[in-house]
Design a protein around this motif. Sequence first.
Motif, mmCIF file in Angstrom:
data_model
loop_
_atom_site.group_PDB
_atom_site.id
_atom_site.type_symbol
_atom_site.label_atom_id
_atom_site.label_comp_id
_atom_site.label_asym_id
_atom_site.label_seq_id
_atom_site.Cartn_x
_atom_site.Cartn_y
_atom_site.Cartn_z
ATOM 1 N N UNK A 254 -6.113 25.694 7.079
ATOM 2 C CA UNK A 254 -5.419 26.789 8.447
ATOM 3 C C UNK A 254 -6.962 26.827 9.532
ATOM 4 N N UNK A 255 -6.718 27.059 10.786
ATOM 5 C CA UNK A 255 -7.751 26.833 11.701
ATOM 6 C C UNK A 255 -8.287 27.686 10.886
ATOM 7 N N UNK A 256 -9.712 27.829 11.438
ATOM 8 C CA UNK A 256 -10.743 28.821 11.463
ATOM 9 C C UNK A 256 -10.764 29.382 12.454
ATOM 10 N N UNK A 257 -11.772 30.746 12.200
ATOM 11 C CA UNK A 257 -12.797 30.662 13.930
ATOM 12 C C UNK A 257 -13.057 29.984 14.198
ATOM 13 N N UNK A 258 -13.262 29.886 16.061
ATOM 14 C CA UNK A 258 -14.362 29.051 16.305
ATOM 15 C C UNK A 258 -12.855 27.809 17.141
ATOM 16 N N UNK A 259 -11.969 27.636 15.945
ATOM 17 C CA UNK A 259 -11.237 26.613 16.043
ATOM 18 C C UNK A 259 -10.658 26.404 17.632
ATOM 19 N N UNK A 260 -10.482 25.463 18.785
ATOM 20 C CA UNK A 260 -9.899 25.218 20.350
ATOM 21 C C UNK A 260 -8.786 26.160 20.322
ATOM 22 N N UNK A 261 -7.526 25.844 19.325
ATOM 23 C CA UNK A 261 -6.249 26.129 19.689
ATOM 24 C C UNK A 261 -6.314 27.795 20.029
ATOM 25 N N UNK A 262 -7.809 28.369 19.393
ATOM 26 C CA UNK A 262 -7.645 29.934 20.384
ATOM 27 C C UNK A 262 -7.308 30.156 21.395
ATOM 28 N N UNK A 263 -8.403 29.191 22.375
ATOM 29 C CA UNK A 263 -8.753 28.983 23.514
ATOM 30 C C UNK A 263 -8.061 30.387 24.517
ATOM 31 N N UNK A 264 -7.052 29.613 24.363
ATOM 32 C CA UNK A 264 -6.111 30.681 25.038
ATOM 33 C C UNK A 264 -5.095 31.101 24.178
ATOM 34 N N UNK A 265 -5.502 32.197 23.834
ATOM 35 C CA UNK A 265 -4.994 33.286 22.553
ATOM 36 C C UNK A 265 -5.709 33.740 22.176
ATOM 37 N N UNK A 266 -4.918 35.276 22.583
ATOM 38 C CA UNK A 266 -4.954 36.721 22.524
ATOM 39 C C UNK A 266 -4.278 37.668 21.635
ATOM 40 N N UNK A 267 -4.720 37.807 20.278
ATOM 41 C CA UNK A 267 -4.121 38.805 19.614
ATOM 42 C C UNK A 267 -4.513 40.445 19.427
ATOM 43 N N UNK A 268 -3.865 41.802 20.165
ATOM 44 C CA UNK A 268 -3.983 42.951 20.160
ATOM 45 C C UNK A 268 -2.989 44.019 19.557
ATOM 46 N N UNK A 269 -3.610 44.485 18.789
ATOM 47 C CA UNK A 269 -2.872 46.068 17.720
ATOM 48 C C UNK A 269 -2.552 47.044 18.784
ATOM 49 N N UNK A 270 -1.430 46.620 19.361
ATOM 50 C CA UNK A 270 -1.362 47.692 20.018
ATOM 51 C C UNK A 270 -0.653 49.080 19.651
ATOM 52 N N UNK A 271 -0.222 49.417 18.697
ATOM 53 C CA UNK A 271 -0.235 50.711 17.940
ATOM 54 C C UNK A 271 -0.426 50.339 15.959
ATOM 55 N N UNK A 272 -1.045 51.577 15.445
ATOM 56 C CA UNK A 272 -1.525 51.214 13.962
ATOM 57 C C UNK A 272 -1.675 52.831 14.040
ATOM 58 N N UNK A 273 -2.718 53.171 13.208
ATOM 59 C CA UNK A 273 -2.431 54.096 12.025
ATOM 60 C C UNK A 273 -4.074 54.948 12.675
ATOM 61 N N UNK A 274 -4.637 53.632 12.995
ATOM 62 C CA UNK A 274 -6.190 54.772 13.899
ATOM 63 C C UNK A 274 -5.509 55.076 15.023
ATOM 64 N N UNK A 275 -5.115 54.685 15.797
ATOM 65 C CA UNK A 275 -4.570 55.130 17.201
ATOM 66 C C UNK A 275 -3.719 56.985 16.538
ATOM 67 N N UNK A 276 -2.672 56.874 16.026
ATOM 68 C CA UNK A 276 -2.013 57.796 15.463
ATOM 69 C C UNK A 276 -3.702 58.524 14.826
ATOM 70 N N UNK A 277 -4.080 58.622 14.492
ATOM 71 C CA UNK A 277 -5.317 59.311 13.563
ATOM 72 C C UNK A 277 -5.889 60.163 14.497
ATOM 73 N N UNK A 278 -5.987 59.250 16.155
ATOM 74 C CA UNK A 278 -6.948 59.732 16.827
ATOM 75 C C UNK A 278 -6.661 60.937 17.695
#
Length: 453
Positions: A254-278
């Motif tokens: 599987x692709x590892x950190x630093x792999x160029x396939x992630x150059x144009x790929x972004x992942x964001x957690x937009x809702x989760x327990x951390x936000x709810x607790x805050x």
Amino acid sequence: MTREQYLLEYLFKSGIDTVRPDLAVNRCVRISDNLLHICGRVYDLNAFEKIELLGAGLQVGAMAREVEEILGDRLSGGDIIVGEGQGLDLKRVACHEASLPLPSGEAFAASENILARLRAGNEKTLFIVLISDGASSLLCAPSQLPLSDSRQTIRLLLEKGASTAQVACVRKHLSRLKGGLLARRAAPAHLECLAVSDLPEDVPGLVGAGPTLPDPTTFADALEVLYAHGLEDKVPPSVLRRLTLGKAGRLPETPKPGDPVFARCHTTVIAGMRRMLSAITEKAATMGLEVRQLPAISGSARITAWELSHLASIAATGLNGDRPILFLTGGQTTTVQSDGSRKWKHTDKKNERNQELALALASAFQGNMRLSALCAGTTGLNGSAETAGAFVDGATVTSGHGQGLDARDFLARNDSHAFFQKVGGLFTTGPTRTNVADLAMVLIGKADKINFS
């Protein structure tokens, strides 16, 4: 309802409002002057020949509908996979239903549609990928394996009580999409992944087994998971063979950190327990409570209850004045069968984890009228039960005694739901349309002078 219960319910609902997936999408996706803004990144819509929407998870239908509303005819099409009975009639995106928690034929067929869209993408394609709880089962694309073999392997791991991280590690190395492989197949297209996390620490690499993120685990790690649970001779031979070949370097990792396939790929957690607790912390503080966020909860509900009650008792001893203290934590505990085995499927109403946690807390609180609590699932449901969880306080067990009921007996029989049915305290909200794990709130002190305005 006591004033303390009203306060805890008020805080629960105020937190839920901040983690509804559709509202989370609306907060972070917008269009202005032909520019698409996603989580702080800006895309010139003139630069793309097509924008496609892909996704899998129990909350993805509502998220997809919101994306359609925002993008309108700029959205070219797409495929999403949701749970049974959750299908929506979307305008531009095909919505497929499939069963959980094991991979199904319906999920496999829908995942093939997603793979086909990924293959047709290029550098002028923008993929918006939506992920939420259930995606690890619904995004089903076994690699050189029969679906039945992948299904059997996951079933064995769940029955053994393997952790979320362990199951995800194995899933990633049996799949064509998980563990960053969706990102690999999408490249060189641009990709924005919006995730709703049902894990207490919002670890994006575990949500849906991380299809758009670098994978730090290896084939060797996946093999180790099987050995750790004594499954090396029980999984199908095809699974053991694949993981063994991968460990030997004869299959691509599987692709590892630093792999160029992630150059144009972004992942964001937009809702989760951390936000709810805050959000709950902020709301409670404005109401005059002292808030203490505790580490995430996991493991046995009864052991967790003992730990929480011990901390609460210490806090109650040192409580001064009229300012109550609120202990706040999230996560997911497990019920424990009378024979000591860990529960896998929460299908029996008498054996629901939030109610068991609440009843165990009630037993520890007994007689201490300065302590009260709410334990509830953020889905608004509790396994198969129609209730989210339960309220308890220092009088809960005594109320049971007055009706000839022994809380210890109900705990020993994993029958907490029946106890609360008889004594009262069940917390019912109906479906909340989100899932960011379970919430536990312990109130030390009384709510007599709390301002709800």
